[in-house]
Structure formats: structure tokens, C-alpha cells
Design a protein around this motif. Sequence first.
Motif, PDB file in Angstrom:
ATOM      1  N   GLU A 199       0.816  -1.209   0.000  1.00 23.54           N
ATOM      2  CA  GLU A 199       0.000   0.000   0.000  1.00 23.54           C
ATOM      3  C   GLU A 199       0.853   1.263   0.000  1.00 23.54           C
ATOM      4  OE1 GLU A 199      -3.329   0.242  -0.426  1.00 23.54           O
ATOM      5  OE2 GLU A 199      -3.041  -1.882  -0.865  1.00 23.54           O
ATOM      6  N   LYS A 200       2.163   1.119   0.189  1.00 23.73           N
ATOM      7  CA  LYS A 200       3.032   2.284   0.187  1.00 23.73           C
ATOM      8  C   LYS A 200       3.130   2.851  -1.228  1.00 23.73           C
ATOM      9  CE  LYS A 200       5.874   0.733   4.086  1.00 23.73           C
ATOM     10  NZ  LYS A 200       7.237   0.336   4.527  1.00 23.73           N
ATOM     11  N   ALA A 201       3.003   4.176  -1.348  1.00 31.10           N
ATOM     12  CA  ALA A 201       2.972   4.814  -2.658  1.00 31.10           C
ATOM     13  C   ALA A 201       4.243   4.547  -3.455  1.00 31.10           C
ATOM     14  CB  ALA A 201       2.747   6.309  -2.507  1.00 31.10           C
ATOM     15  N   PHE A 202       5.390   4.474  -2.779  1.00 29.66           N
ATOM     16  CA  PHE A 202       6.642   4.266  -3.500  1.00 29.66           C
ATOM     17  C   PHE A 202       6.724   2.869  -4.088  1.00 29.66           C
ATOM     18  CE2 PHE A 202      11.156   3.102  -3.857  1.00 29.66           C
ATOM     19  CZ  PHE A 202      11.627   4.160  -4.613  1.00 29.66           C
ATOM     20  N   ASP A 203       6.071   1.911  -3.461  1.00 27.09           N
ATOM     21  CA  ASP A 203       6.247   0.510  -3.825  1.00 27.09           C
ATOM     22  C   ASP A 203       5.196  -0.020  -4.792  1.00 27.09           C
ATOM     23  OD1 ASP A 203       8.508   0.228  -2.200  1.00 27.09           O
ATOM     24  OD2 ASP A 203       7.280  -0.137  -0.431  1.00 27.09           O
ATOM     25  N   ARG A 204       4.282   0.825  -5.251  1.00 23.30           N
ATOM     26  CA  ARG A 204       3.252   0.340  -6.168  1.00 23.30           C
ATOM     27  C   ARG A 204       3.146   1.230  -7.406  1.00 23.30           C
ATOM     28  NH1 ARG A 204      -1.841   3.034  -5.081  1.00 23.30           N
ATOM     29  NH2 ARG A 204      -1.663   4.428  -3.283  1.00 23.30           N
ATOM     30  N   PRO A 205       2.807   0.639  -8.552  1.00 20.65           N
ATOM     31  CA  PRO A 205       2.643   1.449  -9.761  1.00 20.65           C
ATOM     32  C   PRO A 205       1.369   2.293  -9.672  1.00 20.65           C
ATOM     33  CG  PRO A 205       2.036  -0.824 -10.201  1.00 20.65           C
ATOM     34  CD  PRO A 205       2.581  -0.796  -8.807  1.00 20.65           C
ATOM     35  N   ILE A 206       1.471   3.540 -10.084  1.00 15.88           N
ATOM     36  CA  ILE A 206       0.334   4.459 -10.032  1.00 15.88           C
ATOM     37  C   ILE A 206       0.164   5.102 -11.401  1.00 15.88           C
ATOM     38  CG2 ILE A 206      -0.610   6.550  -8.984  1.00 15.88           C
ATOM     39  CD1 ILE A 206       0.940   5.867  -6.462  1.00 15.88           C
ATOM     40  N   PHE A 231       9.925  -2.953 -11.321  1.00 16.28           N
ATOM     41  CA  PHE A 231       8.684  -3.152 -12.071  1.00 16.28           C
ATOM     42  C   PHE A 231       8.984  -3.889 -13.384  1.00 16.28           C
ATOM     43  CE2 PHE A 231       5.534  -1.643 -15.193  1.00 16.28           C
ATOM     44  CZ  PHE A 231       4.354  -1.963 -14.540  1.00 16.28           C
ATOM     45  N   ASP A 232       8.161  -4.898 -13.702  1.00 15.70           N
ATOM     46  CA  ASP A 232       8.387  -5.738 -14.878  1.00 15.70           C
ATOM     47  C   ASP A 232       7.809  -5.048 -16.115  1.00 15.70           C
ATOM     48  OD1 ASP A 232       8.630  -7.697 -16.804  1.00 15.70           O
ATOM     49  OD2 ASP A 232       7.996  -9.329 -15.478  1.00 15.70           O
ATOM     50  N   LEU A 233       8.630  -4.236 -16.772  1.00 16.26           N
ATOM     51  CA  LEU A 233       8.164  -3.480 -17.937  1.00 16.26           C
ATOM     52  C   LEU A 233       7.826  -4.391 -19.118  1.00 16.26           C
ATOM     53  CD1 LEU A 233       7.526  -0.878 -19.425  1.00 16.26           C
ATOM     54  CD2 LEU A 233       9.984  -0.611 -19.870  1.00 16.26           C
ATOM     55  N   PRO A 234       8.647  -5.395 -19.465  1.00 19.98           N
ATOM     56  CA  PRO A 234       8.265  -6.267 -20.589  1.00 19.98           C
ATOM     57  C   PRO A 234       6.900  -6.935 -20.392  1.00 19.98           C
ATOM     58  CG  PRO A 234      10.575  -6.571 -20.046  1.00 19.98           C
ATOM     59  CD  PRO A 234       9.999  -5.703 -18.969  1.00 19.98           C
ATOM     60  N   ALA A 235       6.609  -7.360 -19.156  1.00 18.68           N
ATOM     61  CA  ALA A 235       5.310  -7.981 -18.903  1.00 18.68           C
ATOM     62  C   ALA A 235       4.177  -6.973 -19.077  1.00 18.68           C
ATOM     63  CB  ALA A 235       5.282  -8.570 -17.491  1.00 18.68           C
ATOM     64  N   LYS A 250       1.733   4.219 -28.423  1.00 19.38           N
ATOM     65  CA  LYS A 250       3.127   4.632 -28.507  1.00 19.38           C
ATOM     66  C   LYS A 250       3.647   4.836 -27.088  1.00 19.38           C
ATOM     67  CE  LYS A 250       6.223   8.182 -30.363  1.00 19.38           C
ATOM     68  NZ  LYS A 250       6.317   9.471 -31.103  1.00 19.38           N
ATOM     69  N   ILE A 251       4.812   4.272 -26.806  1.00 21.88           N
ATOM     70  CA  ILE A 251       5.439   4.444 -25.494  1.00 21.88           C
ATOM     71  C   ILE A 251       6.604   5.413 -25.652  1.00 21.88           C
ATOM     72  CG2 ILE A 251       6.558   3.307 -23.553  1.00 21.88           C
ATOM     73  CD1 ILE A 251       5.065   0.776 -24.244  1.00 21.88           C
ATOM     74  N   ASP A 252       6.466   6.597 -25.062  1.00 19.39           N
ATOM     75  CA  ASP A 252       7.467   7.650 -25.232  1.00 19.39           C
ATOM     76  C   ASP A 252       8.623   7.557 -24.235  1.00 19.39           C
ATOM     77  OD1 ASP A 252       6.219   8.831 -27.336  1.00 19.39           O
ATOM     78  OD2 ASP A 252       5.183  10.350 -26.150  1.00 19.39           O
ATOM     79  N   ASP A 253       8.384   6.963 -23.085  1.00 20.01           N
ATOM     80  CA  ASP A 253       9.393   6.997 -22.023  1.00 20.01           C
ATOM     81  C   ASP A 253       9.343   5.693 -21.249  1.00 20.01           C
ATOM     82  OD1 ASP A 253      11.333   7.874 -20.275  1.00 20.01           O
ATOM     83  OD2 ASP A 253       9.985   9.120 -19.084  1.00 20.01           O
ATOM     84  N   ARG A 254      10.522   5.136 -20.984  1.00 16.71           N
ATOM     85  CA  ARG A 254      10.630   3.896 -20.213  1.00 16.71           C
ATOM     86  C   ARG A 254      11.718   4.067 -19.142  1.00 16.71           C
ATOM     87  NH1 ARG A 254       9.903   2.314 -25.602  1.00 16.71           N
ATOM     88  NH2 ARG A 254       8.339   0.661 -25.971  1.00 16.71           N
ATOM     89  N   THR A 255      11.587   5.051 -18.301  1.00 18.74           N
ATOM     90  CA  THR A 255      12.592   5.324 -17.276  1.00 18.74           C
ATOM     91  C   THR A 255      12.349   4.420 -16.068  1.00 18.74           C
ATOM     92  OG1 THR A 255      12.747   7.638 -17.960  1.00 18.74           O
ATOM     93  CG2 THR A 255      13.583   7.074 -15.775  1.00 18.74           C
ATOM     94  N   PRO A 256      13.337   3.626 -15.660  1.00 23.02           N
ATOM     95  CA  PRO A 256      13.118   2.700 -14.544  1.00 23.02           C
ATOM     96  C   PRO A 256      13.191   3.412 -13.187  1.00 23.02           C
ATOM     97  CG  PRO A 256      15.372   2.516 -15.320  1.00 23.02           C
ATOM     98  CD  PRO A 256      14.676   3.474 -16.254  1.00 23.02           C
ATOM     99  N   GLY A 257      12.520   2.854 -12.201  1.00 27.12           N
ATOM    100  CA  GLY A 257      12.647   3.336 -10.834  1.00 27.12           C
ATOM    101  C   GLY A 257      14.007   2.968 -10.270  1.00 27.12           C
TER     102      GLY A 257
END
Length: 346
Positions: A199-206, A231-235, A250-257
Motif C-alpha cells: 500500500e506504500k505509494a513508492f512501492d506500487r505502480p500508479i 517493475f516488470d516493464l516487458p510484462a 506509442k510508449i514515449d518513455d521507459r525510465t526505470p525506478g
Amino acid sequence: MSRRAEDLLTRMAGIPSVSGNEDALARFLVEEMREWGFETHLDEAGNAIGRRGDRDAPMVLLTGHMDTVPGGPAPRRDGDLLYGRGTVDAKGPLATMICAAASADVEGVQYVVAGVVEEETYGRGATHLAECFRPAAGFVGEPNGWAGVGIGYKGRIMLRYSVSRPSVHTASPEEKASEAAVAFWQDVVAYCTSVTTSEKAFDRPIATLNELSGDITSAQLVISVRTPPGFDLPAFEEYLTGVTRDGVLKIDDRTPGVRVDHRGAAVRALCAGIRARGARPTLKLKTGTADLNIVEPRWQVPMAVYGPGDSALDHTDDEHISLTEYRTAIEVLRDALNHLAGELRR
């Protein structure tokens, strides 16, 4: 030093530098950092680079962004407060780095300060920096308060979705473009919920629906998804291809955490400087994205994020910074650099 430091930030705040138009501020910093004892130049990306110390010594790289979003209050001073776009995000942190690196002990170490372009868009300046330097340690300038240390920033995925449908009567049961777009948005939200384990904001995708336009024949969405480290971006991308409903994605940005080691040398050095001024350091995990996300995966060295200012004022019409806090942050960072340099010289 304090009056000169205040003058530096005041002049920086007075130079407009919206993303893509940082040249005037960059040229100012190249000239100004030279006066503070740095060797300076503009690099190919338009970043303002300043260097102190032996080029063969271990490098500590300090990077802060020059660009801002549009708008904001007119630059002005009201007592201890300096108002203006960028005073918090992130000219204040960048000025802190210049002042601290100019006054730190440079024996056996070199300091490189980089004012970078286009952080507020897609990080072109930081991407160039990551390719050109190999520091032993680094700091990224972002507002966390003078007693705060940033150790993690979420990633960002930018989705642009468009869909069209034949024109039909509104009473028709056929799916409309507007309905398909809403369904795609709901699928994105559902996926984020399905992979949430905390439930922590940092640990979940929003997911955030940034833009929505269209009608029954055509519709467009712009969606940003802030993602935690790992986060599993390919999935996610595989899932998205199955729910586009004949739309165009179209995916413009794929910056990882990214999350740095809180026991690393850069974090420890900042914490020592904060404690020396009687405060307890606060380690912060931020839900936004910063240039740390670009440079840390490439460099894989001890890093931390530091800078004065309240990030709740970022991008607001009330953006301002306390000059007292700014001066304190300079002292903290200068001491942190001296502490870190001692470790690098061993």
C-alpha cells in the motif's frame, strides 16, 4: 560567502529557463562558475560543466537541472524568502552544489558540477552526462529539505493511445472511440492494481490520466505510470498489446525506478553533515522521477539526492525558498563533500 551565494541564486532565478530554452542560464553559469574557481565549458547537449581539482583524482559529480516548467511567480524577495520559478525545482539545489563544491577541500579529489538541460521532459542532459563521465560518487540536486536525503525515485512510463471508430448514431450499441479509450484506461488501472503488493505509494505502480480528448469517432489519451524499482516493464508491455482494441499505442518513455543503498558513502556523508548541525537526517523515497533514474543505473556508484526547498512547492504559483535553509544546505553539502573526499583518498 552567504551574500555571494544569495546573489548567485537570485540571478539564476531571474533568468528564464523553460525546458528546451536553457541556453541563457547555461551561458551565465559557465561564466559564473569560472569566477568561483571552476574550469568551465558548455558540452554538446547544452549542459553547463564546471570542474575543480586534479583531473586524474577520484571524481565526485554533482548534477542539478537548469530547466523549469513554464509559469510561476515573478522573481522577488520577501524577507528571508526568494520567490520565482525554479527557486525550489531545481535552481536552489543547483546553486547549493556550485557553492559547496567551490568551498570544499579539493586535495586528492575533483569536483564536477553539471547544470543539465531538459530534466522536466525526457532527461536529455542527464543522458548525455551519463555517457561522458565515470565518477567515483555522485549527488543529484532536487529539493528534499536541508535535513532530508533522497534515496529513491520512482520510474516513469509515458503512454500515448489513439483509437478510431466508424461514425454511428449515439443510440447504436456499437463501441464508440470514446468508449474504447475509457476501456483502455481502465485496463491500465486494473493491471497496476493486479501487480500491487504494498500500500506504500513508492512501492506500487500508479497510473495518471494526463490528457483525454475525442468523441465517438476518434479519441486520444496520454497516460503516465509511475513505477517502483523492479517493475516488470516487458510484462506490462505484453499486457498492453492485448488490450489496445485496434488502437495505436506509442510508449514515449521507459525510465526505470531506482533506489540507492542507504548505507552508501554518499548518503552517509550527507547524514554526517546534517547531524553536525543538530538535526536528524530523514531518508526519503519520492514518488516522482528525477535525473537519478538516468545516471545511477549507468554509473553504479554511491549516490544520493540532496537540496534545500519544499518539493510540495514544485511547479506551483507559490514557489519559493528560504534563504536561511539554502545557506544551511550549502554548509551541509560542503561538509559532506569533505567527508566523502576523505573516504575516496584512503
